[in-house]
Write a protein that holds these residues in place. Sequence first.
Motif, short mmCIF file in Angstrom:
data_model
loop_
_atom_site.label_atom_id
_atom_site.label_comp_id
_atom_site.label_asym_id
_atom_site.label_seq_id
_atom_site.Cartn_x
_atom_site.Cartn_y
_atom_site.Cartn_z
N TYR A 161 -89.13 15.48 52.47
CA TYR A 161 -87.94 16.33 52.53
C TYR A 161 -87.18 16.02 53.82
CZ TYR A 161 -84.99 20.49 52.12
OH TYR A 161 -83.92 21.34 51.99
N VAL A 171 -86.94 19.62 45.40
CA VAL A 171 -87.62 20.90 45.59
C VAL A 171 -87.27 21.86 44.46
CG1 VAL A 171 -87.73 22.96 47.04
CG2 VAL A 171 -87.87 20.70 48.07
N LEU A 191 -95.12 19.55 52.29
CA LEU A 191 -93.74 19.23 52.67
C LEU A 191 -93.78 18.39 53.94
CD1 LEU A 191 -92.06 22.72 52.16
CD2 LEU A 191 -91.50 20.65 50.87
N LYS A 220 -90.66 26.07 52.76
CA LYS A 220 -92.07 26.45 52.61
C LYS A 220 -92.19 27.87 52.05
CE LYS A 220 -96.34 26.75 55.40
NZ LYS A 220 -96.67 28.17 55.26
N ALA A 232 -96.67 22.30 55.67
CA ALA A 232 -95.39 21.74 56.10
C ALA A 232 -95.57 21.08 57.46
CB ALA A 232 -94.32 22.82 56.17
#
Length: 292
Positions: A161, A171, A191, A220, A232
């Motif tokens: 991302y 996402v 992530l 998240k 994340a």
Amino acid sequence: MFQRCLICTNFSDGLYRLVEFVPSLAAGGIQQIIFLHSVPLWEEGEIPRIDQEAIEKARDRFQKSLKNVPEGVEVKIEVPSGRAIDTIPKVAKQYQPDVILTGMPIQSLLQEKLFGSTASGLVRACVTPLLMVRSQLISTYTREELDLRCKHLFRYLLIPYDGSNPSKYLVQKVKEQAQNRPDNSLEECMLLWVVDEGGRREVPKDYQVKEAQEQLQLVKVELEQLGLQVNAEVRLGNPYEEILDAALEFDISAIAISSDNLGKLIEWPVRSFAGELMRRSWHPVLFFPPQR
């Protein structure tokens, strides 16, 4: 995560072995499986014709290996005549699967342009998500290993991302799948935002990292609200290397990607990040085609 699956095999890519693991696939939430093998036209002679003998042999080969189908699971066998790049989209349109499984050969971008690739062609032709797996790995798994792989195809996704529109779209597609996922399917996401050491030199790296952490935290929370366990992390380095290292470190099932230009002519002079990641990865790659 997915309930209807189209598995495409040329009988030399290892994916044919999955016909013996229908119960394992069903344990991961898949309720309908279509096995597809495309038989090339018989071209000996002046006029190409359907090779009916090869079609019957392929169909018999599937039937002999198909055993122990669990109650409530539907299995279909399709053996059309023609090129795989032509027959796969047609069968996908007929059955409307949630995901298509196909082999992913080791090829450079130049090789794809010169010799073609079914996987890269499907990226352009299909609107269905594609799970591309390395044929060499599937072929070498023991039965015990393949049993576990089939059960956990989509259990843990790595989601690169960076705040771009393709990553936001990615996402969103994962969220849509998570909302309707069957039991024992998607459980966890990683992530990962990689701040490129060579990009945006006018902006201090520590500021870029902080900005990425703040944005990643919001994503998240969105995923956690769907009952997913979410990790994340923001890293500084080479995006390809960091993503592939994270895939090893976090024991992920597949890397999820999307792209606006993967497979298009623009990718020739300017490489698509998603395309290059797909060529480098030995992990399965789950590609979500962009909205059309």
